[in-house]
Design an enzyme around this catalytic site. Structure first.
Site, PDB file in Angstrom:
ATOM      1  N   CYS A  87      43.638  34.002  43.642  1.00  0.00           N
ATOM      2  CA  CYS A  87      44.169  32.883  42.495  1.00  0.00           C
ATOM      3  C   CYS A  87      44.611  33.438  41.168  1.00  0.00           C
ATOM      4  CB  CYS A  87      42.934  31.919  42.541  1.00  0.00           C
ATOM      5  SG  CYS A  87      42.488  31.236  44.054  1.00  0.00           S
ATOM      6  N   HIS A 131      41.310  28.060  33.860  1.00  0.00           N
ATOM      7  CA  HIS A 131      41.465  27.965  35.177  1.00  0.00           C
ATOM      8  C   HIS A 131      40.579  26.894  35.852  1.00  0.00           C
ATOM      9  CE1 HIS A 131      41.611  30.007  39.004  1.00  0.00           C
ATOM     10  NE2 HIS A 131      40.299  29.926  39.060  1.00  0.00           N
ATOM     11  N   GLU A 172      33.381  29.877  33.122  1.00  0.00           N
ATOM     12  CA  GLU A 172      34.253  30.218  32.241  1.00  0.00           C
ATOM     13  C   GLU A 172      34.066  29.531  31.120  1.00  0.00           C
ATOM     14  OE1 GLU A 172      39.220  29.306  32.308  1.00  0.00           O
ATOM     15  OE2 GLU A 172      37.939  28.210  33.765  1.00  0.00           O
ATOM     16  N   LYS A 188      44.628  21.651  36.761  1.00  0.00           N
ATOM     17  CA  LYS A 188      44.255  21.450  38.235  1.00  0.00           C
ATOM     18  C   LYS A 188      43.667  20.050  38.387  1.00  0.00           C
ATOM     19  CE  LYS A 188      43.396  25.994  39.036  1.00  0.00           C
ATOM     20  NZ  LYS A 188      43.543  27.011  37.877  1.00  0.00           N
ATOM     21  N   HIS A 237      44.350  22.991  43.004  1.00  0.00           N
ATOM     22  CA  HIS A 237      44.589  24.465  43.010  1.00  0.00           C
ATOM     23  C   HIS A 237      45.666  24.950  43.558  1.00  0.00           C
ATOM     24  CE1 HIS A 237      43.554  28.657  42.005  1.00  0.00           C
ATOM     25  NE2 HIS A 237      42.327  28.477  42.443  1.00  0.00           N
ATOM     26  N   PHE A 250      39.221  34.945  44.094  1.00  0.00           N
ATOM     27  CA  PHE A 250      38.237  35.523  44.654  1.00  0.00           C
ATOM     28  C   PHE A 250      38.266  37.011  44.936  1.00  0.00           C
ATOM     29  CE2 PHE A 250      37.611  31.801  48.147  1.00  0.00           C
ATOM     30  CZ  PHE A 250      37.054  31.060  47.074  1.00  0.00           C
TER      31      PHE A 250
END
Length: 538
Positions: free
Chosen positions: A287, A427, A438, A458, A463, A523
């Site tokens: 991502c 994010h 975050e 998002k 996403h 990831f």
């Protein structure tokens, strides 16, 4: 043993050095070394005498003083084999073993002072954004896309592409209507995966938005124009179809299965279409893919390798294997009853992210190149950075160390003071751990910055995986251009420890952006932060 040692190249060099003691043309030998002929065999003495064949030996005596005064290491660093030695070495290689005894002399040459050429000081090339292209659940034109975000329009709905009855998640940020007409050749559009359709369309939209007409294209140096658009998962539908065909026979497989499934082929096909011959590849870092591509594309421009780059990301994984895979990871929201409320970053009731699909592409250009063609400049790209958590495949590091390091490095690399950053497109995916880690990392980095505002795109589009960073970069640049920040929808009850004043509310907010940051994490522990600012002619 003595004969063998003297015959070696090392001993040949030493003998050659000793012969220079007297410094005259006759090459008198030191008595201490040669006074007793009984010490060496006849063949060994013959090999020693062979050193006189090297006419280029220096007899000024300077080397002897270094040999006796500074030790053998100084001698070894100042000796250089002569041409006769190299010639004889080459001959020995081709001779039978019995004939390899003859040794040639070594020329001693004075060591040369190393010459260091200093690179000329050049002014750093600046990178600006001159075009935006997007394909998303809330619009396929940059202006429409951002206008819908400002209105708080959600693009999340029930999945229609396939039957989701067997899955606990039945919602996604699915693109309901998209036509490649005018952007992709009909024959090609029937063969390629949707991720490639979105990529090709978004790339050409960015060019159109950037005023790169056919006439402008004719004037471009195609060797200095490149494409760097990545994908996290590539052509999953094409690959899945290939597997299904293989169950019957390999003869039923699409011959384009492999090339159209690979992540790099989108960039390659766009370059073929445009005729651009500069850097062309893709990066796949889950991502965080798009930010990696954008920063690397900018670096090609900064280094002078290119003048113009199309960069970003594209993904389309809303298919059974894609949905099933993320369900198996326990990563997706199951709020099927009210899809538009499912993606809720930082809200205490969030239960996972919502898959989305689409593409985002930025046209990055060297400043002087853009000015020469009178391009419209949206914003300036300041720089960014990457780090790795080195912790877990899917979970972020508990203390957010990798994220903090990434932000700090991005600020340092860009030469931006932390107090100058007053907007962050986070994010924030709507997962339990990801959002908080975050947020905490950002608080550690920026401290008590009362001007700082943060939102998550998002919350409205879900996403978009490898395309997320690029689509959010488009939103970030549009925020700079318009002076408006889009809302965080569904943020009804912020999680414990989250300061609601730091987050944009349920309505759009006015903001005079000084520096904007866009974060993307993936990831594998991949972290990325990139920075944009309003363009100022300095």
């Amino acid at each position: 043993m003595v004969g063998y040692a003297v015959a070696s190249p090392l001993c040949t060099w030493l003998v050659a050095a000793c012969m220079s003691v007297s410094g005259d043309r006759n090459h008198h030998r030191p008595a201490a070394l040669f006074s007793s002929p009984k010490r060496l065999s006849r063949s060994a003495r013959r090999k020693l005498l062979a050193v006189t064949e090297c006419s280029s030996f220096s007899g000024d005596g300077g080397l002897v003083s270094s040999f006796y005064g500074s030790g053998i290491m100084n001698l070894m660093t100042s000796l250089e084999p002569c041409e006769e030695y190299y010639k004889s070495s080459q001959k020995r290689v081709n001779r039978p073993a019995a004939q390899t005894g003859k040794v040639r002399a070594v020329a001693v040459q004075p060591a040369k002072e190393p010459t260091t050429k200093k690179k000329p000081i050049t002014k750093k090339r600046r990178v600006v954004v001159t075009g935006l292209g997007v394909v998303s659940p809330v619009g396929h034109v940059a202006d429409v896309f951002y206008e819908n975000l400002l209105k708080g329009v959600s693009g999340i709905s029930e999945i229609e592409a396939f039957d989701c009855a067997q899955f606990p998640t039945k919602i996604a940020g699915e693109i309901k209507s998209f036509s490649p007409d005018g952007w992709v050749a009909p024959k090609l559009s029937k063969r390629v995966d949707k991720f490639m359709l979105y990529l090709l369309a978004a790339g050409k939209k960015a060019l159109e938005d950037g005023g790169v007409t056919e006439d402008v294209m004719k004037e471009l140096d195609i060797a200095k124009c490149g494409v760097l658009i990545g994908s996290a998962l590539g052509g999953m539908k094409v690959f899945q179809d290939g597997v299904e065909a293989l169950r019957i026979s390999y003869k039923k497989m699409n011959p384009f299965c492999v090339p159209f499934a690979t992540t790099n082929m989108g960039s390659a096909m766009l370059a073929m279409d445009l005729g651009w011959m500069g850097p062309n590849y893709s990066i796949s870092t889950a991502c965080a893919t798009s930010n990696f591509c954008i920063l690397n594309a900018a670096n090609h421009i900064i280094r002078g390798e290119t003048d113009m780059m199309l960069s970003g990301g594209s993904d389309s994984a809303i298919i059974p294997i894609g949905l099933g895979g993320f369900v198996a990871c326990n990563a997706l929201s199951e709020r099927n009853g009210d899809p538009t409320k499912a993606s809720r970053p930082w809200d205490a009731s969030r239960d996972g992210f919502v898959m989305g699909e689409g593409a985002g592409v930025l046209l990055l250009e060297e400043l002087e190149h853009a000015k020469a063609r009178d391009a419209n400049i949206y914003a300036e790209f300041l720089g960014g950075s990457f780090t790795c958590d080195a912790y877990h495949m899917t979970e972020p590091h508990p203390d957010g160390a990798g994220i903090s390091l990434c932000i700090e490095k991005a600020l340092a690399q860009s030469g931006v003071a932390r107090e100058d950053v007053n907007y962050i497109n986070a994010h924030a995916t709507s997962t339990q751990s990801g959002d908080l880690h975050e947020y905490e990392a950002i608080i550690r980095c920026f401290g008590d910055n009362s001007e700082l505002k943060m939102n998550s795109t998002k919350s409205m589009i879900g996403h978009l995986l490898g395309a997320a960073g690029a689509v959010e970069a488009v939103a970030t640049v549009k925020a700079i251009q318009t002076g408006w920040l889009h809302p965080n929808i569904n943020l009804e009850n912020p999680d414990v420890g989250v300061d609601k004043n730091l987050l944009v509310g349920a309505k759009k907010e006015r903001c005079d952006i000084k520096v904007a940051m866009s974060n993307s994490f993936g990831f594998g522990g991949h972290n990325s932060s990139i920075l944009f600012a309003p363009y100022k002619d300095q």
